[in-house]
Design an enzyme around this catalytic site. Sequence first.
Site, PDB file in Angstrom:
ATOM      1  N   THR A   1      62.154   5.906  40.890  1.00 28.41           N
ATOM      2  CA  THR A   1      63.629   6.522  40.805  1.00 28.41           C
ATOM      3  C   THR A   1      63.748   7.213  39.357  1.00 28.41           C
ATOM      4  OG1 THR A   1      64.485   4.281  41.921  1.00 28.41           O
ATOM      5  CG2 THR A   1      66.022   5.339  40.443  1.00 28.41           C
TER       6      THR A   1
ATOM      7  N   THR B   1      61.803   8.413  35.759  1.00 31.31           N
ATOM      8  CA  THR B   1      60.545   8.788  35.007  1.00 31.31           C
ATOM      9  C   THR B   1      60.818   8.592  33.506  1.00 31.31           C
ATOM     10  OG1 THR B   1      59.845  10.305  36.538  1.00 31.31           O
ATOM     11  CG2 THR B   1      58.876  10.535  34.405  1.00 31.31           C
TER      12      THR B   1
ATOM     13  N   ASP C   1      51.763   1.174  37.942  1.00 30.19           N
ATOM     14  CA  ASP C   1      52.727   0.478  37.009  1.00 30.19           C
ATOM     15  C   ASP C   1      52.221  -0.993  37.111  1.00 30.19           C
ATOM     16  OD1 ASP C   1      53.312   0.380  39.908  1.00 30.19           O
ATOM     17  OD2 ASP C   1      55.584  -0.115  39.580  1.00 30.19           O
TER      18      ASP C   1
HETATM   19  N1  LIG Z   1      70.048  -1.224  32.846  1.00 34.16           N
HETATM   20  C1  LIG Z   1      70.342  -0.769  33.955  1.00 34.16           C
HETATM   21  N2  LIG Z   1      71.519  -1.075  34.684  1.00 34.16           N
HETATM   22  C2  LIG Z   1      71.843  -0.943  35.986  1.00 34.16           C
HETATM   23  N3  LIG Z   1      71.058  -0.479  36.743  1.00 34.16           N
HETATM   24  C3  LIG Z   1      69.681   0.144  36.208  1.00 34.16           C
HETATM   25  C4  LIG Z   1      69.119  -0.278  34.931  1.00 34.16           C
HETATM   26  N4  LIG Z   1      67.953   0.086  34.754  1.00 34.16           N
HETATM   27  C5  LIG Z   1      67.786   0.543  35.933  1.00 34.16           C
HETATM   28  N5  LIG Z   1      68.722   0.459  36.781  1.00 34.16           N
HETATM   29  C6  LIG Z   1      68.490   0.724  38.174  1.00 34.16           C
HETATM   30  O1  LIG Z   1      67.554   0.080  38.705  1.00 34.16           O
HETATM   31  C7  LIG Z   1      66.861   0.649  39.771  1.00 34.16           C
HETATM   32  C8  LIG Z   1      65.430   0.800  39.366  1.00 34.16           C
HETATM   33  O2  LIG Z   1      65.413   1.520  38.141  1.00 34.16           O
HETATM   34  P1  LIG Z   1      63.906   1.866  37.406  1.00 34.16           P
HETATM   35  O3  LIG Z   1      63.689   0.348  37.016  1.00 34.16           O
HETATM   36  O4  LIG Z   1      64.086   2.848  36.620  1.00 34.16           O
HETATM   37  O5  LIG Z   1      63.007   2.068  38.603  1.00 34.16           O
HETATM   38  P2  LIG Z   1      61.624   2.770  38.890  1.00 34.16           P
HETATM   39  O6  LIG Z   1      60.705   2.102  37.611  1.00 34.16           O
HETATM   40  O7  LIG Z   1      60.924   2.209  40.044  1.00 34.16           O
HETATM   41  O8  LIG Z   1      61.933   4.206  38.814  1.00 34.16           O
HETATM   42  C9  LIG Z   1      67.575   2.169  39.814  1.00 34.16           C
HETATM   43  O9  LIG Z   1      68.289   2.118  40.959  1.00 34.16           O
HETATM   44  C10 LIG Z   1      68.155   2.226  38.624  1.00 34.16           C
HETATM   45  O10 LIG Z   1      69.239   3.157  38.645  1.00 34.16           O
HETATM   46  C1  LIG Z   2      55.533  -1.327  44.686  1.00 35.88           C
HETATM   47  C2  LIG Z   2      55.763   0.125  44.044  1.00 35.88           C
HETATM   48  C3  LIG Z   2      56.542   0.914  45.092  1.00 35.88           C
HETATM   49  C4  LIG Z   2      56.702  -0.122  42.748  1.00 35.88           C
HETATM   50  O1  LIG Z   2      57.236   1.065  42.399  1.00 35.88           O
HETATM   51  P1  LIG Z   2      58.532   1.288  41.383  1.00 35.88           P
HETATM   52  O2  LIG Z   2      59.586   0.182  42.013  1.00 35.88           O
HETATM   53  O3  LIG Z   2      58.069   1.013  40.020  1.00 35.88           O
HETATM   54  O4  LIG Z   2      58.800   2.695  41.957  1.00 35.88           O
HETATM   55  C5  LIG Z   2      54.486   0.683  43.494  1.00 35.88           C
HETATM   56  O5  LIG Z   2      53.892  -0.141  42.614  1.00 35.88           O
HETATM   57  C6  LIG Z   2      53.616   1.185  44.628  1.00 35.88           C
HETATM   58  O6  LIG Z   2      53.803   2.254  45.350  1.00 35.88           O
HETATM   59  N1  LIG Z   2      52.391   0.429  44.590  1.00 35.88           N
HETATM   60  C7  LIG Z   2      51.406   0.528  45.797  1.00 35.88           C
HETATM   61  C8  LIG Z   2      51.107  -0.504  46.722  1.00 35.88           C
HETATM   62  C9  LIG Z   2      50.720  -1.641  45.796  1.00 35.88           C
HETATM   63  O7  LIG Z   2      50.882  -2.039  44.495  1.00 35.88           O
HETATM   64  O8  LIG Z   2      50.007  -2.705  46.570  1.00 35.88           O
HETATM   65  K   LIG Z   3      58.465  -0.141  38.127  1.00 36.47           K
END
Ligand SMILES: Nc1ncnc2c1ncn2[C@@H]1O[C@H](COP(=O)(O)OP(=O)(O)O)[C@@H](O)[C@H]1O
Ligand SMILES: CC(C)(COP(=O)(O)O)[C@@H](O)C(=O)NCCC(=O)O
Ligand SMILES: [K+]
Length: 259
Positions: A10, A12, A109
């Site tokens: 989602t 970066t 991650d």
């Molecule tokens: N502080 C927050 N409050 C509400 N929603 C959040 C917050 N931080 C992240 N999100 C939401 O949580 C989801 C995951 O975000 P994020 O942690 O950035 O995911 P990723 O690491 O997978 O990109 C997204 O839909 C984002 O919009």
């Molecule tokens: C499970 C995840 C999709 C989580 O990613 P995120 O929510 O941080 O975007 C990512 O760690 C991923 O693509 N993993 C590969 C499969 C595994 O970790 O086993």
């Molecule tokens: K993550």
Amino acid sequence: MLLAIDCGNTNTVFSIWDGARFLATWRIATDHKRTADEYFVWFSSLLMLTKTEAKITEAIISSTVPRVVFNLRVLCNRYFDCRPLVVGKPECRLPVAPRVDQGTTVGPDRLVNTVAGFARHGGDLIVVDFGTATTFDVVDTDGAYIGGVIAPGVNLSLEALHMAAAALPHVDISKPARTIGTNTVACMQSGVYWGYIGLVEGIVRQIKLERDRPMKVIATGGLAPLFAQDTTLFDAVEDDLTMQGLVLVSQLNMTEQGL
Ligand SMILES: Nc1ncnc2c1ncn2[C@@H]1O[C@H](COP(=O)(O)OP(=O)(O)O)[C@@H](O)[C@H]1O
Ligand SMILES: CC(C)(COP(=O)(O)O)[C@@H](O)C(=O)NCCC(=O)O
Ligand SMILES: [K+]
């Protein structure tokens, strides 16, 4: 200074580490079509607007989206004159190798969360990361990632309800005032909020049963504080765990190279 980039499905996140602390942390939506030049316009504008004095000399990238890595590499080469370390690539060393099925790829991650979790809390740990997916990373006594659980993320679950049912609107997550919702939105929020508390508690319980030993539970990701208010499960909530892990992995690799 180190530029640490954590690219999730989602968002970066870019953080600048000056050797002792993070000078700045900025977030941009993940988009594999974004070019190196676009990243740089965004990044340099924020540097100027916030009057941040930073000279980037190294970079490290963790990306759960393989396609974005190319443009992020170009960004580092072209604008910071450095070759970024990419977590998960063979040339990027980790303190302890993961112990998983042969041929499987662990999300970078999760590897990085493992490194930071172990450095801060020692072994026998569960790291819960509330991202696009909610991941549970199990860390062994010696700091190795030994597997875990991947569950649908909070927003993904709400989005799935909206996509699949014509009468269910798009809803943002928040803690519902009551468990019994008296309108559609409140019902959906309750389902996902309390469903999620149950999911996290249930999965952690099962992991601990399977491991049969005391384990610390650390929560990270933007939504961790929201859920932490209704469960006693977490020993710590640490927003910047992934970034801390990136700094540690970068330091380890620089030492290995004798830098
Ligand atoms: N502080 C927050 N409050 C509400 N929603 C959040 C917050 N931080 C992240 N999100 C939401 O949580 C989801 C995951 O975000 P994020 O942690 O950035 O995911 P990723 O690491 O997978 O990109 C997204 O839909 C984002 O919009
Ligand atoms: C499970 C995840 C999709 C989580 O990613 P995120 O929510 O941080 O975007 C990512 O760690 C991923 O693509 N993993 C590969 C499969 C595994 O970790 O086993
Ligand atoms: K993550």
